[in-house]
Design an enzyme around this catalytic site. Structure first.
Site, PDB file in Angstrom:
ATOM      1  CG  LEU A 342       9.557  30.164   0.198  1.00  0.00           C
ATOM      2  CD1 LEU A 342      10.241  30.365  -1.150  1.00  0.00           C
ATOM      3  CD2 LEU A 342      10.446  29.348   1.128  1.00  0.00           C
ATOM      4  CG  ASP A 384       5.855  32.462  -1.500  1.00  0.00           C
ATOM      5  OD1 ASP A 384       4.678  32.057  -1.451  1.00  0.00           O
ATOM      6  OD2 ASP A 384       6.257  33.490  -0.936  1.00  0.00           O
TER       7      ASP A 384
END
Length: 444
Positions: A342, A384
């Site tokens: 991300l 993430d």
């Protein structure tokens, strides 16, 4: 851990042998019933004293139960001796029979308390095995053990002795099934004593039923003395709790099959009531064992699912990914692996807090599962970083997965690899996908 229990001292064993061996020889040689029974009682009293001394020193539940069984058996023999000496053995059953019968539960408890594993599955395995074998043996033996001329209560008591002996023998062998460990010296003594005690009972019943042309007082009865002496020198250890082991339920299956055979035979040729009810009990507990196994299997499946699932996002974790990657390589080439990292997530996490970050990760996990539903699986590798593994003909799912990881300034860098063509192992596939993902992140 097992609590160490000192063995019976050698001097006690020597004294026990010196006292009981002459009594055995005298009992084997005499043909007078009263004198024969009295000699057996004298040897049983010696065994009771030795067992009582052990129970006083050790005071473990198994030792106390074993002492209670020996003491009850000796009490029955004492009453029988008195009745024979006074020529008062005119009815059946007498107090002697009830005392002998009451020794069976004490011996069963002693065996149970020596078993190291306490899991329900282990217990049911052993008990079903015990009941199944006892039912089959009772179907064969009980018609031969029927003594003619007894009142209904006497017939029931004679049948109870036969069932008790068969259950005692069966449960001793079943205990070895439950324990699943090499027999120790104490186990060998216990098994030897119980087999002699119960086996001599069955031989006596066969003689009384006219199956053997042997007098009431027989040399075979010294098996009772041998059995009691062997039980008197058993020192049951406090068993340690051991984890359950994975095993095939072969024992209860075979025992249930034996019980089913008894019921089938009963349909065409009437078997003894005791054998019939033992078979019913074996099948009932066999069903309970099946239910227990199904529940255990469900708990194991749920534990495995939780161990392979990321707690926050409810997608697969790294362990699940490596397992599925191995399966994908075994199926052949063509599947696609894609890693996602991300962009912008740290800034959102810092500005809105960890709760908002966790909520977004959980939402991404849901979106990712939906994006590859039916054609692949989604995973979170940590932090993430996400991942998907899709089928060879589902390249469009990778685009849906990438789109699912976009929200409020958060995007995802992607690195994909074709299994079996661009990579030949899970480790190589992850390394290549990771390099391509960071190259995409650098470009953006």
């Amino acid at each position: 851990m097992d609590r160490s229990v000192p063995p019976v001292p050698a001097r006690v064993l020597a004294l026990l042998a010196c006292v009981t061996v002459p009594l055995m020889l005298a009992a084997a040689l005499t043909t007078d019933p009263a004198r024969h029974q009295t000699l057996i009682t004298a040897a049983a009293l010696v065994a009771t004293l030795v067992a009582g001394q052990s129970a006083h020193r050790v005071r473990s539940p198994a030792q106390l139960a074993l002492f209670a069984g020996i003491a009850l058996w000796t009490a029955g023999s004492t009453v029988s001796s008195v009745l024979l000496l006074t020529d008062s053995y005119t009815a059946y059953p007498t107090l002697a029979e009830w005392l002998w019968l009451s020794s069976y539960p004490a011996f069963w408890i002693a065996v149970m308390l020596m078993i190291p594993r306490w899991g329900a599955g282990h217990w049911l395995d052993g008990v079903v095995a015990c009941l199944g074998v006892a039912a089959a043996a009772a179907a064969v033996l009980m018609p031969k053990l029927t003594t003619t001329g007894l009142p209904p209560l006497g017939t029931a008591v004679a049948g109870a002795f036969a069932i008790g002996d068969l259950l005692l023998i069966g449960f001793t062998f079943a205990a070895l099934v439950i324990a699943r460990r090499p027999a120790s010296t104490e186990w060998r003594r216990l098994a030897f004593g119980i087999l002699l005690l119960a086996g001599t009972d069955l031989l006596f019943a066969l003689r009384m039923a006219g199956m053997a042309d042997v007098a009431f007082a027989s040399w075979m009865d010294i098996g009772w003395i041998f059995g009691l002496v062997a039980l008197a020198v058993v020192r049951p250890r406090c068993p340690r709790a051991e984890p359950a082991v994975s095993r095939q339920p072969l024992t209860p299956v075979l025992a249930s099959a034996a019980a089913l055979v008894v019921l089938v035979v009963d349909h065409y040729h009437r078997v003894a009531d005791g054998a019939l009810w033992l078979a019913v009990a074996a099948l009932a507990l066999g069903v309970a064992r099946t239910v227990d196994a199904a529940r255990a299997s469900g708990r194991l499946a749920e534990a495995e699912r939780l161990a392979l699932t990321d707690d926050l996002t409810r997608v697969g974790n790294r362990r699940r990914l490596f397992r599925d990657l191995g399966d994908a390589f075994e199926r052949g080439a063509g599947a696609h692996l894609a890693l996602f990292d991300l962009n912008g997530f740290k800034a959102l996490n810092d500005s809105q807090g960890h709760a908002a970050g966790d909520a977004l990760l959980a939402e991404f996990g849901l979106r990712l599962r939906e994006a590859v539903a039916g054609v692949g699986s989604a995973y979170r590798l940590g932090g993430d970083e996400f991942c998907v593994l899709v089928d060879a003909n589902a390249q469009d799912a990778l685009a849906r997965a990438s789109a699912a990881l976009r929200s409020d300034g958060v995007t995802a860098s992607t690195g994909a690899v074709v299994l079996g063509i661009e990579a030949s192992s899970p480790t190589q596939a992850l390394r290549l996908a990771d390099a391509r993902m960071y190259a995409d992140k650098t470009r953006n």
